[in-house]
Design a protein around this motif. Structure first.
Motif, PDB file in Angstrom:
ATOM      1  N   LEU B 123       0.842  40.780  12.643  1.00  0.00           N
ATOM      2  CA  LEU B 123       1.166  39.969  13.827  1.00  0.00           C
ATOM      3  C   LEU B 123       2.367  40.518  14.597  1.00  0.00           C
ATOM      4  CD1 LEU B 123       0.772  36.359  12.359  1.00  0.00           C
ATOM      5  CD2 LEU B 123      -0.840  37.570  13.848  1.00  0.00           C
ATOM      6  N   ILE B 124       3.148  41.352  13.942  1.00  0.00           N
ATOM      7  CA  ILE B 124       4.415  41.797  14.553  1.00  0.00           C
ATOM      8  C   ILE B 124       4.212  42.480  15.907  1.00  0.00           C
ATOM      9  CG2 ILE B 124       6.276  43.525  14.272  1.00  0.00           C
ATOM     10  CD1 ILE B 124       6.558  42.527  11.373  1.00  0.00           C
ATOM     11  N   SER B 125       3.190  43.309  16.037  1.00  0.00           N
ATOM     12  CA  SER B 125       3.039  44.049  17.306  1.00  0.00           C
ATOM     13  C   SER B 125       2.743  43.114  18.477  1.00  0.00           C
ATOM     14  CB  SER B 125       1.964  45.128  17.192  1.00  0.00           C
ATOM     15  OG  SER B 125       0.708  44.545  17.022  1.00  0.00           O
ATOM     16  N   TYR B 126       2.043  41.997  18.224  1.00  0.00           N
ATOM     17  CA  TYR B 126       1.766  41.039  19.313  1.00  0.00           C
ATOM     18  C   TYR B 126       3.045  40.290  19.691  1.00  0.00           C
ATOM     19  CZ  TYR B 126      -2.698  42.325  17.438  1.00  0.00           C
ATOM     20  OH  TYR B 126      -3.735  43.064  16.972  1.00  0.00           O
ATOM     21  N   ALA B 127       3.820  39.961  18.680  1.00  0.00           N
ATOM     22  CA  ALA B 127       5.114  39.322  18.961  1.00  0.00           C
ATOM     23  C   ALA B 127       5.991  40.270  19.784  1.00  0.00           C
ATOM     24  CB  ALA B 127       5.809  38.933  17.657  1.00  0.00           C
ATOM     25  N   LEU B 128       5.889  41.552  19.485  1.00  0.00           N
ATOM     26  CA  LEU B 128       6.686  42.540  20.238  1.00  0.00           C
ATOM     27  C   LEU B 128       6.290  42.587  21.713  1.00  0.00           C
ATOM     28  CD1 LEU B 128       7.104  45.637  17.894  1.00  0.00           C
ATOM     29  CD2 LEU B 128       8.920  44.329  19.018  1.00  0.00           C
ATOM     30  N   ASP B 129       5.026  42.297  22.005  1.00  0.00           N
ATOM     31  CA  ASP B 129       4.613  42.247  23.415  1.00  0.00           C
ATOM     32  C   ASP B 129       5.361  41.137  24.153  1.00  0.00           C
ATOM     33  OD1 ASP B 129       2.865  44.384  23.200  1.00  0.00           O
ATOM     34  OD2 ASP B 129       1.160  43.118  22.669  1.00  0.00           O
ATOM     35  N   GLY B 130       5.620  40.037  23.442  1.00  0.00           N
ATOM     36  CA  GLY B 130       6.411  38.968  24.051  1.00  0.00           C
ATOM     37  C   GLY B 130       7.878  39.358  24.149  1.00  0.00           C
ATOM     38  N   GLU B 131       8.406  39.861  23.046  1.00  0.00           N
ATOM     39  CA  GLU B 131       9.810  40.290  22.987  1.00  0.00           C
ATOM     40  C   GLU B 131      10.129  41.313  24.078  1.00  0.00           C
ATOM     41  OE1 GLU B 131      12.489  39.603  21.353  1.00  0.00           O
ATOM     42  OE2 GLU B 131      13.709  41.418  21.252  1.00  0.00           O
ATOM     43  N   GLU B 132       9.179  42.197  24.319  1.00  0.00           N
ATOM     44  CA  GLU B 132       9.370  43.251  25.317  1.00  0.00           C
ATOM     45  C   GLU B 132       9.604  42.660  26.708  1.00  0.00           C
ATOM     46  OE1 GLU B 132       6.098  45.975  25.509  1.00  0.00           O
ATOM     47  OE2 GLU B 132       7.299  47.530  26.475  1.00  0.00           O
ATOM     48  N   ALA B 144      10.954  41.463  13.380  1.00  0.00           N
ATOM     49  CA  ALA B 144      10.495  41.671  12.002  1.00  0.00           C
ATOM     50  C   ALA B 144      11.183  40.733  10.997  1.00  0.00           C
ATOM     51  CB  ALA B 144      10.661  43.129  11.604  1.00  0.00           C
ATOM     52  N   PRO B 145      12.519  40.590  11.015  1.00  0.00           N
ATOM     53  CA  PRO B 145      13.115  39.625  10.070  1.00  0.00           C
ATOM     54  C   PRO B 145      12.741  38.182  10.391  1.00  0.00           C
ATOM     55  CG  PRO B 145      14.823  40.616  11.460  1.00  0.00           C
ATOM     56  CD  PRO B 145      13.546  41.386  11.694  1.00  0.00           C
ATOM     57  N   CYS B 146      12.589  37.861  11.681  1.00  0.00           N
ATOM     58  CA  CYS B 146      12.164  36.508  12.040  1.00  0.00           C
ATOM     59  C   CYS B 146      10.796  36.220  11.426  1.00  0.00           C
ATOM     60  CB  CYS B 146      12.130  36.376  13.565  1.00  0.00           C
ATOM     61  SG  CYS B 146      11.442  34.822  14.150  1.00  0.00           S
ATOM     62  N   MET B 147       9.908  37.180  11.489  1.00  0.00           N
ATOM     63  CA  MET B 147       8.556  36.995  10.952  1.00  0.00           C
ATOM     64  C   MET B 147       8.550  36.984   9.424  1.00  0.00           C
ATOM     65  SD  MET B 147       5.299  36.728  11.851  1.00  0.00           S
ATOM     66  CE  MET B 147       4.745  37.574  13.354  1.00  0.00           C
ATOM     67  N   LEU B 148       9.228  37.977   8.816  1.00  0.00           N
ATOM     68  CA  LEU B 148       9.091  38.211   7.376  1.00  0.00           C
ATOM     69  C   LEU B 148      10.163  37.535   6.533  1.00  0.00           C
ATOM     70  CD1 LEU B 148       8.350  42.055   7.610  1.00  0.00           C
ATOM     71  CD2 LEU B 148       6.655  40.228   7.349  1.00  0.00           C
ATOM     72  N   GLY B 149      11.325  37.265   7.149  1.00  0.00           N
ATOM     73  CA  GLY B 149      12.449  36.697   6.403  1.00  0.00           C
ATOM     74  C   GLY B 149      13.300  37.763   5.747  1.00  0.00           C
ATOM     75  N   GLY B 150      14.492  37.383   5.330  1.00  0.00           N
ATOM     76  CA  GLY B 150      15.400  38.296   4.648  1.00  0.00           C
ATOM     77  C   GLY B 150      15.928  39.399   5.556  1.00  0.00           C
ATOM     78  N   PHE B 151      16.312  40.493   4.930  1.00  0.00           N
ATOM     79  CA  PHE B 151      16.730  41.685   5.669  1.00  0.00           C
ATOM     80  C   PHE B 151      15.498  42.574   5.846  1.00  0.00           C
ATOM     81  CE2 PHE B 151      20.839  40.360   4.248  1.00  0.00           C
ATOM     82  CZ  PHE B 151      21.769  40.954   5.088  1.00  0.00           C
ATOM     83  N   VAL B 152      15.288  43.045   7.058  1.00  0.00           N
ATOM     84  CA  VAL B 152      14.168  43.962   7.293  1.00  0.00           C
ATOM     85  C   VAL B 152      14.678  45.191   8.042  1.00  0.00           C
ATOM     86  CG1 VAL B 152      11.874  44.285   8.294  1.00  0.00           C
ATOM     87  CG2 VAL B 152      12.527  42.043   7.408  1.00  0.00           C
ATOM     88  N   ALA B 153      14.350  46.370   7.516  1.00  0.00           N
ATOM     89  CA  ALA B 153      14.649  47.628   8.204  1.00  0.00           C
ATOM     90  C   ALA B 153      13.373  48.103   8.880  1.00  0.00           C
ATOM     91  CB  ALA B 153      15.140  48.677   7.210  1.00  0.00           C
TER      92      ALA B 153
END
Lengths: 311, 311
Positions: B123-132, B144-153
């Motif tokens: 789902l991350i790439s679709y969220a990125l279309d909004g973020e963009e 990515a951290p909003c979606m997955l939680g914790g620390f994300v690199a």
């Protein structure tokens, strides 16, 4: 009080530096390749050098081992002399930390012989004084893993600030050393002094992946992260058949491939149980067809670093 | 087969991106701050937006949530409409990933509502279309951290390649949000496009230390590594009293301090058990003396990311 020894023999391993995105900052120590150094105190204040297996300078002002010892002895106020026997079982200029092995080994041996009680971390800066003579700079990414063992990331050199990184037990490495001459100074001079912001960010991202992949034993992450965007694109041009060797390693399920140090050696990770006989033959043949001799070394990671050799 | 739902409510957390040397690549999710989004299917194909707690665009072409949903629905071939209620309990433009919360929450809710079965990573790439739409770029270090939680690199965005980084359980964070307006575009335009090789190397070294410090719960290493040499030296100038706030946190045993996102928010790590009452008062007073309102948020790391809210 312990009696002072008059002789000690130590082993200081060869090492791979510039590990992918760890250009200038990450290295690891190798098993089965390095300097065996025997250090003896003398009645006079002379430094006598005996080199075996390589044509090393015998002038103590120009030999990395004695320069390192002198730096250390100046610090501790010891004014005596030494006889040092350096047995080198790998080739200087290979990109495998030859000068670091000599500098680390010498300082470690002196600390042991004089029972000075410095920690390995404390000895690193004196070894760097030797290393600096050979390479012209004070990067500790060969010196630190040679001294401490395993993978070591270096955050700064003066004073030394670095840390050991956990790695999977079944990691092994194949070193590929074609008989090509690359001078460290040349390998450094072809690098730009400025890089794009996006490359700097990508290097940090690759570093995040490499550290996380090593500590969690995630081989896919190690492989995908073992990419250096700052130095490797320039330096690989100095190494004949670099891309072909990489492809051969890939075909043999390499867990990441890159230049060792400033080259010409290259390294590739594999799992310990993998049989690399066919790969080694293919690489030898590749270079043989170009009239270049190529040496190969297969080992696990050396987790101990510099150590006393039991007679 | 499950019956399709006609309504779902989800929570998508606020997040800190640009975590020290993780400029553009490392973020973490916050507990107790974020978007609560209720998504309902409609009989017609309209997108109706209701915003609570912030003045968000109601044109579906200009709202990050609906742009993200549209991108997702285009992919899956769903042509229906939605009513979306976005309850925002933090301020857009704070540097805490407000647009990422809306974009992630919307796509996560749509996937749930339509029972499409996509993974969070997918789902991350679709969220990125909004973020963009909101930020003008496709960095996933909030999404990515909003979606997955914790620390994300985040190693790359298209396709998404990133990973969660382990962190100490007793880590908490203080968010300091002074009422200063910084536009993301401005914060980005003041950065150089070229950086020195030595800064690029230092950033990678700091990243190595931060990842290793987090995964081994070494707070000293986290603190010493939480330094951004690429963006922070420029961006901190846009934040009034930045150095003073950092000093106050230091005096309260901060485990690292830096800018959150592109500011003006700042964050500082502490141990969970530490009482920050005095620190919070000092920071409020510091800004109050300058006629600036300042909000503070204290929480642990959110390890779950976007999730369904139980009614």
């Amino acid at each position: 009080m312990d009696t002072l020894k008059d002789k000690v023999t130590i082993f200081a391993p060869a090492s791979v530096s510039n590990v992918g995105p760890g250009f200038d900052i990450l290295g690891f120590a190798l098993e089965g390749m390095g300097d065996t150094i025997t250090l003896c105190t003398r009645e006079d204040s002379a430094y006598i050098i005996e080199a075996i297996g390589a044509d090393l300078p015998t002038d103590p002002e120009r030999n990395v081992a004695t320069v390192a010892i002198r730096s250390f002895c100046k610090e501790i106020g010891y004014k005596g002399g030494f006889t040092i026997r350096i047995e080198k079982n790998f080739t200087p200029g290979s990109g495998l930390g030859s000068s670091a092995s000599s500098a680390v080994g010498a300082v470690f041996a002196a600390n042991e012989l004089l029972q000075t009680g410095y920690s390995k971390e404390e000895l690193i800066s004196y070894a760097l004084d030797g290393e600096e003579l050979a390479s012209g700079n004070r990067h500790a990414d060969n010196v630190a893993p040679c001294m401490l063992g395993g993978f070591v990331a270096v955050k700064s050199c003066d004073p030394f600030d670095g840390f050991q990184v956990a790695y999977p037990e079944d990691l092994k490495v194949l070193i590929i050393f074609p008989d090509i001459v690359i001078k460290t100074a040349e390998a450094r001079s072809i690098l730009p002094t400025e890089v794009s912001m996006s490359d700097a960010i990508q290097q940090a991202a690759n570093m995040a992946g490499l550290i996380n992949g090593l500590t969690t034993a995630n081989y896919i992450m190690v492989k995908n992260s073992l990419k250096d965007v700052l130095a490797q694109p320039y330096r690989k041009k100095l190494i004949q058949a670099y891309d072909e060797v990489e492809r051969l390693c890939e075909d043999s399920e390499s867990i990441g491939f890159n230049i060792s140090g400033s080259g010409p050696s290259m390294f590739s990770f594999f799992k310990k149980e993998q049989d690399l006989t066919q790969l080694r033959e293919s690489i030898k043949e590749l270079y043989s067809d170009r009239g270049i001799n190529c040496r190969l070394h297969e080992s696990v990671i050396n987790g101990r670093g510099a150590e006393i050799v039991n007679d």
